[in-house]
Design a protein around this motif. Structure first.
Motif, PDB file in Angstrom:
ATOM      1  N   TRP A 163     -19.476  42.935  -7.687  1.00  0.00           N
ATOM      2  CA  TRP A 163     -18.798  41.887  -8.437  1.00  0.00           C
ATOM      3  C   TRP A 163     -19.804  41.018  -9.184  1.00  0.00           C
ATOM      4  CZ3 TRP A 163     -13.376  40.909  -8.269  1.00  0.00           C
ATOM      5  CH2 TRP A 163     -12.662  41.815  -7.472  1.00  0.00           C
ATOM      6  N   GLU A 164     -20.954  40.734  -8.565  1.00  0.00           N
ATOM      7  CA  GLU A 164     -21.956  39.896  -9.222  1.00  0.00           C
ATOM      8  C   GLU A 164     -22.520  40.573 -10.461  1.00  0.00           C
ATOM      9  OE1 GLU A 164     -21.587  40.102  -6.040  1.00  0.00           O
ATOM     10  OE2 GLU A 164     -21.315  38.008  -5.462  1.00  0.00           O
ATOM     11  N   GLU A 165     -22.829  41.876 -10.357  1.00  0.00           N
ATOM     12  CA  GLU A 165     -23.367  42.586 -11.506  1.00  0.00           C
ATOM     13  C   GLU A 165     -22.319  42.725 -12.615  1.00  0.00           C
ATOM     14  OE1 GLU A 165     -25.042  46.290 -10.324  1.00  0.00           O
ATOM     15  OE2 GLU A 165     -26.428  45.380  -8.881  1.00  0.00           O
ATOM     16  N   ALA A 166     -21.056  42.954 -12.229  1.00  0.00           N
ATOM     17  CA  ALA A 166     -19.989  43.058 -13.236  1.00  0.00           C
ATOM     18  C   ALA A 166     -19.811  41.735 -13.980  1.00  0.00           C
ATOM     19  CB  ALA A 166     -18.679  43.465 -12.569  1.00  0.00           C
ATOM     20  N   SER A 167     -19.969  40.614 -13.274  1.00  0.00           N
ATOM     21  CA  SER A 167     -19.800  39.311 -13.924  1.00  0.00           C
ATOM     22  C   SER A 167     -20.954  38.970 -14.855  1.00  0.00           C
ATOM     23  CB  SER A 167     -19.662  38.214 -12.856  1.00  0.00           C
ATOM     24  OG  SER A 167     -20.851  38.098 -12.108  1.00  0.00           O
ATOM     25  N   LYS A 168     -22.080  39.691 -14.754  1.00  0.00           N
ATOM     26  CA  LYS A 168     -23.230  39.428 -15.618  1.00  0.00           C
ATOM     27  C   LYS A 168     -23.313  40.364 -16.819  1.00  0.00           C
ATOM     28  CE  LYS A 168     -26.059  37.964 -11.690  1.00  0.00           C
ATOM     29  NZ  LYS A 168     -27.211  38.324 -10.836  1.00  0.00           N
ATOM     30  N   MET A 169     -22.412  41.354 -16.891  1.00  0.00           N
ATOM     31  CA  MET A 169     -22.539  42.372 -17.925  1.00  0.00           C
ATOM     32  C   MET A 169     -22.350  41.817 -19.331  1.00  0.00           C
ATOM     33  SD  MET A 169     -23.398  45.227 -16.687  1.00  0.00           S
ATOM     34  CE  MET A 169     -23.511  46.092 -15.124  1.00  0.00           C
ATOM     35  N   GLY A 170     -21.384  40.925 -19.496  1.00  0.00           N
ATOM     36  CA  GLY A 170     -21.158  40.344 -20.806  1.00  0.00           C
ATOM     37  C   GLY A 170     -20.465  41.265 -21.782  1.00  0.00           C
ATOM     38  N   PHE A 171     -19.760  42.300 -21.279  1.00  0.00           N
ATOM     39  CA  PHE A 171     -19.062  43.227 -22.171  1.00  0.00           C
ATOM     40  C   PHE A 171     -17.581  43.241 -21.822  1.00  0.00           C
ATOM     41  CE2 PHE A 171     -17.448  47.403 -23.424  1.00  0.00           C
ATOM     42  CZ  PHE A 171     -17.806  47.384 -24.767  1.00  0.00           C
ATOM     43  N   PRO A 172     -16.690  42.760 -22.719  1.00  0.00           N
ATOM     44  CA  PRO A 172     -15.249  42.734 -22.418  1.00  0.00           C
ATOM     45  C   PRO A 172     -14.615  44.113 -22.502  1.00  0.00           C
ATOM     46  CG  PRO A 172     -15.668  41.840 -24.602  1.00  0.00           C
ATOM     47  CD  PRO A 172     -17.008  42.144 -24.005  1.00  0.00           C
ATOM     48  N   ILE A 173     -14.271  44.676 -21.356  1.00  0.00           N
ATOM     49  CA  ILE A 173     -13.689  46.018 -21.279  1.00  0.00           C
ATOM     50  C   ILE A 173     -12.334  46.073 -21.982  1.00  0.00           C
ATOM     51  CG2 ILE A 173     -12.854  47.788 -19.666  1.00  0.00           C
ATOM     52  CD1 ILE A 173     -15.861  47.457 -19.671  1.00  0.00           C
ATOM     53  N   MET A 174     -11.614  44.944 -21.999  1.00  0.00           N
ATOM     54  CA  MET A 174     -10.238  44.959 -22.501  1.00  0.00           C
ATOM     55  C   MET A 174     -10.165  45.400 -23.961  1.00  0.00           C
ATOM     56  SD  MET A 174      -9.444  40.936 -23.004  1.00  0.00           S
ATOM     57  CE  MET A 174     -10.519  39.894 -23.978  1.00  0.00           C
ATOM     58  N   PHE A 175     -11.231  45.201 -24.742  1.00  0.00           N
ATOM     59  CA  PHE A 175     -11.191  45.565 -26.153  1.00  0.00           C
ATOM     60  C   PHE A 175     -11.337  47.068 -26.377  1.00  0.00           C
ATOM     61  CE2 PHE A 175     -12.768  41.083 -26.610  1.00  0.00           C
ATOM     62  CZ  PHE A 175     -11.566  40.600 -27.119  1.00  0.00           C
ATOM     63  N   LEU A 176     -11.765  47.801 -25.354  1.00  0.00           N
ATOM     64  CA  LEU A 176     -11.887  49.250 -25.498  1.00  0.00           C
ATOM     65  C   LEU A 176     -10.531  49.939 -25.420  1.00  0.00           C
ATOM     66  CD1 LEU A 176     -15.048  50.130 -23.410  1.00  0.00           C
ATOM     67  CD2 LEU A 176     -14.820  50.026 -25.875  1.00  0.00           C
ATOM     68  N   LEU A 177      -9.673  49.430 -24.564  1.00  0.00           N
ATOM     69  CA  LEU A 177      -8.374  50.067 -24.373  1.00  0.00           C
ATOM     70  C   LEU A 177      -7.362  48.953 -24.068  1.00  0.00           C
ATOM     71  CD1 LEU A 177      -7.384  52.987 -24.446  1.00  0.00           C
ATOM     72  CD2 LEU A 177      -7.593  53.074 -21.974  1.00  0.00           C
ATOM     73  N   ILE A 178      -6.762  48.398 -25.131  1.00  0.00           N
ATOM     74  CA  ILE A 178      -5.854  47.255 -24.988  1.00  0.00           C
ATOM     75  C   ILE A 178      -4.659  47.569 -24.073  1.00  0.00           C
ATOM     76  CG2 ILE A 178      -4.299  45.698 -26.209  1.00  0.00           C
ATOM     77  CD1 ILE A 178      -7.162  45.003 -26.722  1.00  0.00           C
ATOM     78  N   PRO A 179      -4.012  48.753 -24.190  1.00  0.00           N
ATOM     79  CA  PRO A 179      -2.893  49.046 -23.266  1.00  0.00           C
ATOM     80  C   PRO A 179      -3.308  49.024 -21.796  1.00  0.00           C
ATOM     81  CG  PRO A 179      -2.867  50.586 -25.108  1.00  0.00           C
ATOM     82  CD  PRO A 179      -4.151  49.818 -25.208  1.00  0.00           C
ATOM     83  N   MET A 180      -4.602  49.303 -21.537  1.00  0.00           N
ATOM     84  CA  MET A 180      -5.094  49.269 -20.155  1.00  0.00           C
ATOM     85  C   MET A 180      -4.904  47.886 -19.546  1.00  0.00           C
ATOM     86  SD  MET A 180      -6.686  50.756 -17.644  1.00  0.00           S
ATOM     87  CE  MET A 180      -7.445  52.200 -18.360  1.00  0.00           C
TER      88      MET A 180
END
Length: 304
Positions: A163-180
């Protein structure tokens, strides 16, 4: 000793947040329905959650005749402990320890939530409570499958289970697949038994579902466990789908969690209750194939 104190403070902060989350829900639903919500206890009803807690925990404890008393008492404690245990995965710059494979720990703890619901309905020795527990368990287990597959989609893209590493990534996954993101949010609503998917508490046919025999403090504990799950799912959405460097901007992190929480409340105020058979068909015939295809797609991308 420091870790124990930190854990106790985390649990107290979560419980305080849950108390005022109930006030926020009543206020938001009040304005959705063109009314004010709580206004009498304190300024803007700010003391209302504390008054509700005092009222519930002071009430007389009533045990149903013929119930399994030990399991009846154990089920609310189990639900609340599991709900609070999840919050130790909360990513923070003040953490001195964190779980490297926190996502797998999240999978393990959430899979145990169904036991609290099932025990509460079974131990009550009431057919309404038992039927409500069966429906809630089937719904929770069904949507848990698609929920975990959608989380694995984000974990594969971010190449981490922390969770800590995911919170530091800085890349919004939601823009890759909006229906997801839409499928994820709908799955979280169904997983937490919230309207319009609150079939475990269908008043017209099950009175109040698995918790119909509970009152006072035990009911409050089941209630708090449900709201702890809602807040944690909102935080999960922020970490794994709105990924930014939250540890450098805690205000943005809090604002995103609040935005998802308010979306939970607006959905409750806007939509009528769904049909149970359509809900299960939506999971097994729509969400599950979609999440499997998305996971296969990201797996192929990783291999390429």
């Amino acid at each position: 000793m420091v870790y124990m104190v930190s854990s106790i403070l985390t649990c107290l902060c979560v419980l305080l947040a849950l108390a005022f989350f109930t006030l926020l829900e009543r206020k938001v639903l009040g304005y959705v329905q063109l009314r004010k919500g709580p206004t009498k206890v304190g300024i803007w009803g700010i003391v209302q959650p504390l008054a509700d807690a005092a009222k519930l925990f002071v009430k007389e404890k009533i045990m149903p005749y013929g119930s399994n008393q030990y399991m009846f008492l154990f089920a609310p404690f189990l639900s609340l402990i599991l709900g609070l245990s999840l919050w130790h995965l909360y990513p923070s710059s003040f953490s001195d320890k964190y779980v490297a494979w926190g996502l797998l720990l999240f999978f393990c703890i959430t899979s145990l939530n169904v036991y609290g619901t099932m025990l509460a309905g079974w131990a009550s020795n009431s057919k309404y409570a038992f039927l409500g527990a069966l429906r809630a368990s089937a719904q929770t287990i069904s949507y848990e499958v698609s929920l975990l597959l959608l989380l694995l989609f984000s974990a594969f893209l971010l190449c981490t289970c922390s969770w800590e590493e995911a919170s530091k990534m800085g890349f919004p996954i939601m823009f890759l697949l909006i229906p997801m993101l839409m499928v994820w949010f709908t799955s979280t609503v169904a997983e937490t038994n919230r309207a319009p998917f609150d079939f475990a508490e269908g008043e017209s046919e099950l009175v109040s579902g698995f918790n119909v025999e509970y009152g006072g403090g035990l009911f409050a504990m089941l209630f708090l466990a449900e709201y702890a799950s809602i807040l944690f799912m909102s935080m999960t959405t922020s970490v794994w789908f709105f990924s930014q460097n939250f540890l450098l901007s805690p205000l943005i992190f809090s604002a995103q969690i609040l935005m998802v929480v308010i979306l939970f409340l607006l959905v409750r105020g806007a939509y009528p209750r769904f049909r149970y058979d359509l809900l299960m068909m939506l999971c097994w015939k729509s969400f599950l194939p979609f999440s499997l295809c998305a996971l296969c797609m990201v797996s192929l991308m990783a291999n390429i």
